[in-house]
Every structure is written in C-alpha cells, then in structure tokens.
Design a protein around this motif. Structure first.
Motif, PDB file in Angstrom:
ATOM      1  N   GLY A 125       0.799  -1.222   0.000  1.00  0.00           N
ATOM      2  CA  GLY A 125       0.000   0.000   0.000  1.00  0.00           C
ATOM      3  C   GLY A 125       0.831   1.272   0.000  1.00  0.00           C
ATOM      4  N   ALA A 126       2.022   1.207   0.583  1.00  0.00           N
ATOM      5  CA  ALA A 126       2.864   2.404   0.693  1.00  0.00           C
ATOM      6  C   ALA A 126       3.854   2.558  -0.459  1.00  0.00           C
ATOM      7  N   HIS A 127       3.966   1.534  -1.306  1.00  0.00           N
ATOM      8  CA  HIS A 127       4.997   1.576  -2.351  1.00  0.00           C
ATOM      9  C   HIS A 127       4.697   2.659  -3.383  1.00  0.00           C
ATOM     10  N   GLU A 128       5.716   3.422  -3.761  1.00  0.00           N
ATOM     11  CA  GLU A 128       5.590   4.430  -4.808  1.00  0.00           C
ATOM     12  C   GLU A 128       6.160   3.865  -6.106  1.00  0.00           C
ATOM     13  N   TRP A 129       5.279   3.570  -7.019  1.00  0.00           N
ATOM     14  CA  TRP A 129       5.686   2.984  -8.290  1.00  0.00           C
ATOM     15  C   TRP A 129       6.260   4.071  -9.197  1.00  0.00           C
ATOM     16  N   PRO A 130       7.310   3.774  -9.942  1.00  0.00           N
ATOM     17  CA  PRO A 130       7.935   4.798 -10.785  1.00  0.00           C
ATOM     18  C   PRO A 130       7.086   5.138 -12.012  1.00  0.00           C
ATOM     19  N   VAL A 131       7.267   6.351 -12.531  1.00  0.00           N
ATOM     20  CA  VAL A 131       6.576   6.777 -13.741  1.00  0.00           C
ATOM     21  C   VAL A 131       7.112   6.002 -14.933  1.00  0.00           C
ATOM     22  N   ARG A 132       6.184   5.480 -15.732  1.00  0.00           N
ATOM     23  CA  ARG A 132       6.522   4.757 -16.953  1.00  0.00           C
ATOM     24  C   ARG A 132       5.554   5.232 -18.041  1.00  0.00           C
ATOM     25  N   LEU A 133       6.062   5.739 -19.157  1.00  0.00           N
ATOM     26  CA  LEU A 133       5.213   6.272 -20.216  1.00  0.00           C
ATOM     27  C   LEU A 133       5.163   5.311 -21.394  1.00  0.00           C
ATOM     28  N   THR A 134       3.962   4.880 -21.742  1.00  0.00           N
ATOM     29  CA  THR A 134       3.763   4.058 -22.932  1.00  0.00           C
ATOM     30  C   THR A 134       3.542   4.989 -24.132  1.00  0.00           C
ATOM     31  N   PRO A 135       3.603   4.466 -25.362  1.00  0.00           N
ATOM     32  CA  PRO A 135       3.394   5.322 -26.538  1.00  0.00           C
ATOM     33  C   PRO A 135       2.090   6.107 -26.510  1.00  0.00           C
ATOM     34  N   THR A 136       1.007   5.485 -26.023  1.00  0.00           N
ATOM     35  CA  THR A 136      -0.283   6.181 -25.960  1.00  0.00           C
ATOM     36  C   THR A 136      -0.203   7.413 -25.069  1.00  0.00           C
ATOM     37  N   MET A 137       0.371   7.256 -23.893  1.00  0.00           N
ATOM     38  CA  MET A 137       0.434   8.379 -22.971  1.00  0.00           C
ATOM     39  C   MET A 137       1.447   9.425 -23.415  1.00  0.00           C
ATOM     40  N   GLU A 138       2.460   9.038 -24.158  1.00  0.00           N
ATOM     41  CA  GLU A 138       3.377  10.029 -24.718  1.00  0.00           C
ATOM     42  C   GLU A 138       2.630  10.968 -25.663  1.00  0.00           C
ATOM     43  N   THR A 180       7.721  -8.753 -10.332  1.00  0.00           N
ATOM     44  CA  THR A 180       8.977  -8.856  -9.579  1.00  0.00           C
ATOM     45  C   THR A 180       8.924  -7.978  -8.344  1.00  0.00           C
ATOM     46  N   THR A 181       8.446  -6.747  -8.513  1.00  0.00           N
ATOM     47  CA  THR A 181       8.338  -5.821  -7.377  1.00  0.00           C
ATOM     48  C   THR A 181       7.320  -6.321  -6.365  1.00  0.00           C
ATOM     49  N   LEU A 182       6.199  -6.833  -6.837  1.00  0.00           N
ATOM     50  CA  LEU A 182       5.156  -7.289  -5.926  1.00  0.00           C
ATOM     51  C   LEU A 182       5.653  -8.440  -5.059  1.00  0.00           C
ATOM     52  N   ARG A 183       6.371  -9.372  -5.649  1.00  0.00           N
ATOM     53  CA  ARG A 183       6.885 -10.498  -4.861  1.00  0.00           C
ATOM     54  C   ARG A 183       7.884 -10.003  -3.809  1.00  0.00           C
ATOM     55  N   GLU A 184       8.701  -9.027  -4.161  1.00  0.00           N
ATOM     56  CA  GLU A 184       9.635  -8.461  -3.184  1.00  0.00           C
ATOM     57  C   GLU A 184       8.886  -7.789  -2.036  1.00  0.00           C
ATOM     58  N   LEU A 185       7.799  -7.089  -2.351  1.00  0.00           N
ATOM     59  CA  LEU A 185       7.025  -6.415  -1.318  1.00  0.00           C
ATOM     60  C   LEU A 185       6.310  -7.417  -0.414  1.00  0.00           C
ATOM     61  N   CYS A 186       5.845  -8.518  -0.975  1.00  0.00           N
ATOM     62  CA  CYS A 186       5.171  -9.535  -0.157  1.00  0.00           C
ATOM     63  C   CYS A 186       6.134 -10.167   0.844  1.00  0.00           C
ATOM     64  N   GLY A 187       7.355 -10.440   0.411  1.00  0.00           N
ATOM     65  CA  GLY A 187       8.327 -11.075   1.299  1.00  0.00           C
ATOM     66  C   GLY A 187       8.089 -12.569   1.431  1.00  0.00           C
ATOM     67  N   GLU A 188       8.874 -13.177   2.322  1.00  0.00           N
ATOM     68  CA  GLU A 188       8.791 -14.615   2.529  1.00  0.00           C
ATOM     69  C   GLU A 188       7.492 -15.006   3.231  1.00  0.00           C
ATOM     70  N   GLY A 189       6.991 -16.176   2.863  1.00  0.00           N
ATOM     71  CA  GLY A 189       5.860 -16.754   3.581  1.00  0.00           C
ATOM     72  C   GLY A 189       4.504 -16.204   3.192  1.00  0.00           C
ATOM     73  N   VAL A 190       4.408 -15.487   2.088  1.00  0.00           N
ATOM     74  CA  VAL A 190       3.118 -14.985   1.608  1.00  0.00           C
ATOM     75  C   VAL A 190       2.873 -15.546   0.210  1.00  0.00           C
ATOM     76  N   GLU A 191       1.801 -16.303   0.062  1.00  0.00           N
ATOM     77  CA  GLU A 191       1.454 -16.900  -1.222  1.00  0.00           C
ATOM     78  C   GLU A 191       0.576 -15.944  -2.025  1.00  0.00           C
ATOM     79  N   ILE A 192       0.729 -15.990  -3.338  1.00  0.00           N
ATOM     80  CA  ILE A 192      -0.073 -15.161  -4.241  1.00  0.00           C
ATOM     81  C   ILE A 192      -0.883 -16.074  -5.147  1.00  0.00           C
ATOM     82  N   ASP A 193      -2.210 -15.936  -5.084  1.00  0.00           N
ATOM     83  CA  ASP A 193      -3.103 -16.656  -5.992  1.00  0.00           C
ATOM     84  C   ASP A 193      -3.902 -15.636  -6.797  1.00  0.00           C
TER      85      ASP A 193
END
Length: 445
Positions: A244-257, A334-347
């Motif tokens: 919830g606290a993570h600040e995701w970096p700005v990424r511009l796709t061709p449409t938004m450019e 990749t970022t989401l798994r790092e934020l979850c940490g060990e012992g948290v499963e994702i379904d």
C-alpha cells in the motif's frame, strides 16, 4: 419565400438522439447488479428488453448464457452488398456494480431525470452507451440508413467481474459469432476533459493489465497471551502495508506520450517523464484516473483473519487489485513479490493481459472526424485506461480495439468519480451529443 437557411425538422422516429434518454432510463430501471458471485439478478431481463427493441426494427438477436440468467446478446446489422470491409464489433455490457440506495440522493435504479442529468447505477458505466447504440441503430433502421460496413452488436454479461461469464464465453465458446470482426469499439473513451479551457476528447487506445490477487500467510496457532514469532496476521499485515505504501515509478507508454504531448502543447511547454505528473494534474479531477496510467498500481482492498480475540489464527488473507502497464508486467510482478516477502502466497482471482493499439488508421480517423463535426474547436487524443473492459477478451481474437462512447461533459463535472460512485449520473445533453456523434461515426465507416 422560405428562408434558404432553414432546416426541415427531423422526424423524431428517425432522430438518432430521439430515444437515447428514455432508453437509458429504461435500462437503468432494470437492476442488473453484479456482486461478483452467484448473487444478483443477472442480465437476462435487460438482454430480452434489448432483443425486443431490435426486433421492433427488424433486427434478429441471439442470446447466449454461460449459466442461467447470465445472458449475452449478439446481433448483426447493416453492410452493403458490395462492401469488402470485415464487420465491426460494437460492444457494451449490461451488468452494473451494486449500489446502496441509502447513500444516494435518488434511488439508484429509478432512472430519474433531475437537474439536467439522468441518474442511476449504470448511467456512465455503461448503460449510457448501450442507449446511444440502440437509439442510433433503431432510428437508422427505421429510416433505411444502413451503414456500408456490417456491425456486430454485442451486449455482454459479467463485465464488472472480469467478463468470465460474458465476453470470455463468447470468445471461447461462440467465436463464430465474432471471429470475422477485425476491429472493435466499446467503452471507455470519447468523453471530454477540459484543460485550460480547451476540451480534449479521450479515445481509449490502451488498457492496463489486471491482476486481482489473494494473498495468504500461514503461521502457528496459539493463545493470544503468549509470545508467538510465527504469526500469520503479522506477516500478512507487513506485506499489505508495504504494498500500500509503495511508490511505483513513472513509466510512459506510446499512448500516454501522445496524450501528454497534446496537453503540453496546450500548456505551452514540452512533455518529458520529469513533468508527466504536472501535465496529468492539468486534467483536474480526471487526474484521479489518468495519474494511475503513468505507473503500475497495487491497492489492498480486503483483509480477513481470525475468529476470536485471544486466538492467534493459522491463516490470514488479503485481496489486492493490481494493474500493470503494457510492457511492464515483469517489473510489476517482480516488485510485488519483493514487497510480499517470505511466507506470503499469491493466488490469482483474475489475471488479464494489457493491450495497446497504434493510434492511427481509418477507425481513428472516423472517430476523430465524427467528434470534430459536433465540436469543431476541440482536440482529440488517445489515452490509456486504468480499469478493465471486455476489450481484454476480444483482443484475444486479434481485433484492433478502441474505447469510444462519446460524451461532451461540463468542465466542472467530476466525471471519473461517477464510475462505480454514489449518485452516478450523466448529462442529458451529453447523451444526445453522443448519439449524434455515433450516428456520424457510422457514416464514416
């Protein structure tokens, strides 16, 4: 002598905007709330209503159900004998998200007209476009004004829960109904936003991917008064807090450019990744949505654990609504798994891919010309949609897809807040504008 500049009034029965308000009200009054489970009335009654409307003007419909009450409608109309163009899929959905009547100024399923608006659940998502489509098709069918290009009209179930009982069923079980369509239009696009006094009509040309996830942490059960270093609630809470606290970096796709370059031109500057947030802020309240399409997002939405205050449970769960940009899925997970940490499963409850289309070609030209004909001083530009639509399923068949449900909106209307919001409503004149634009669009095809 008659005034040479006078215009003969259009027969109301043949006016493309003549029925749009009444049809929108009627559709809103049919409760098609989608709770995301087995509850809810389903879409059958609305689909039968639409089938009756089309039958009245000589258009045959076919209904497909994934399960009782979860109904999809498909019809074909138009096309000249000598046309070599493949059919165009025009799709909308019949379901709506639930609404709590006590929270609203008017009953959410009343379809009331008040203060120049049609009020009710689905007024903007998306029974407004369903009504535009039906009003235009019915008026043209009565007048014998068939478009040169054949249309496949498709109104679906279950879009608000991922389309798994709607568009996905058509794609996987009834592809013969739609597979000859090479292009598609549906929600959410063609609506206006105002930047420095200038209207910009936003055409959806891309969509974020969707990852609805359930996180599960397990630990050792025990008495709440004792030390426990293997606490599932603690482990899960840490993961949820980090996400919830993570600040995701700005990424511009061709449409938004393209969109940001358009805004920068109006603002008298140049668009760069460094000023992307400032340019998005030019949209005012619409920045709520547009700010979410220059970065990945993940929002925790539900928590569950335990059954008694003095019992440490063995399991804790959370739900997360994740949305990822085209081209940035690997970075997101990749970022989401790092934020979850060990012992948290994702379904995954639903995992759907993003899409992005080139903003060019005859369909884009047709949308642009039809909007500009009704609003010559406006600007038309593409944008990337933060939510999900049925286009995610139809693009699996290789269709080029855009969001085009045209609305000319007041500059002070917080339009994006109305999606799934309390007091959802659409301006009457915006509905009528949209019907006129869509009628022109069919002539441009």
């Amino acid at each position: 002598m008659a005034d040479e500049t006078s215009v003969t009034p259009l027969d109301p029965a043949h006016d493309p905007a003549g029925e749009v308000v009444d049809l929108c009200r009627d559709l809103i009054r049919i409760d098609t709330s989608n709770y995301g489970d087995e509850d809810g009335p389903g879409e059958r009654k609305a689909a039968e209503y639409v089938a009756t409307l089309l039958d009245e003007v000589g258009i045959e419909s076919r209904l497909y159900e994934s399960e009782p009450g979860r109904t999809n409608l498909v019809a074909r109309w138009g096309g000249s004998p000598g046309s070599t163009k493949p059919p165009l899929l025009v799709h909308g959905h019949l379901d709506v998200v639930p609404a709590a009547a006590d929270d609203w100024q008017v009953h959410p399923f009343s379809g009331e007209v008040q203060d120049g608006f049609v009020w009710g659940r689905g007024a903007v998502d998306m029974k407004d476009f369903d009504a535009m489509l039906l009003s235009v098709v019915r008026a043209r069918a009565r007048a014998g004004r068939l478009p040169d290009r054949e249309l496949v009209l498709c109104l679906t179930a279950d879009e608000e829960a991922g389309g798994h009982k709607g568009a996905e069923v058509l794609v996987e079980q009834h592809p013969d109904e739609i597979a000859d369509c090479t292009e598609a239009i549906g929600e959410v696009g063609g609506f206006s936003a105002t930047v420095r006094g200038r209207r910009i009509y936003l055409i959806e040309a891309a969509e974020k991917g969707m990852a609805w996830m359930k996180l599960t942490a397990r630990g050792r059960a025990g008495h709440g008064s004792m030390i426990n270093t293997d606490n599932a609630v603690t482990r899960l809470s840490g993961a949820v807090a980090r996400i919830g606290a993570h600040e995701w970096p700005v990424r511009l796709t061709p449409t938004m450019e393209v969109l940001l370059a358009t805004v920068a031109d109006i603002a008298g500057t140049e668009a760069t990744p460094d000023n992307a947030v400032e340019l998005i802020d030019e949209f005012g309240s619409a920045a709520r949505m547009l700010g979410a399409v220059i970065r990945n997002t993940a929002n925790p939405t539900m928590l569950g654990a335990g059954y008694k205050v003095n019992v440490i449970p063995t399991e804790a769960t959370a739900h997360v609504d994740g949305r990822f940009l085209p081209g940035y899925e690997d970075e997101f997970f990749t970022t989401l798994r790092e934020l979850c940490g060990e012992g948290v499963e994702i379904d995954f409850l639903s995992h759907q891919q993003p899409w992005e289309m080139p903003y060019e070609g005859h369909l884009v030209d047709a949308m642009t010309r039809s909007l500009m004909a009704e609003d010559p001083d406006a600007v038309v530009a593409p944008y990337l949609m933060s939510g999900g639509t049925d286009a995610k399923h139809f693009t699996k068949l290789g269709m080029t897809s855009y969001g085009f449900a045209p609305l000319r909106l007041p500059a002070d209307l917080d339009f994006t807040a109305l999606f799934h919001g309390v007091d959802e409503r659409v301006p009457v004149d915006a509905l009528e504008f949209g019907a006129r634009v869509f009628d022109r669009f069919l002539d441009e095809l």
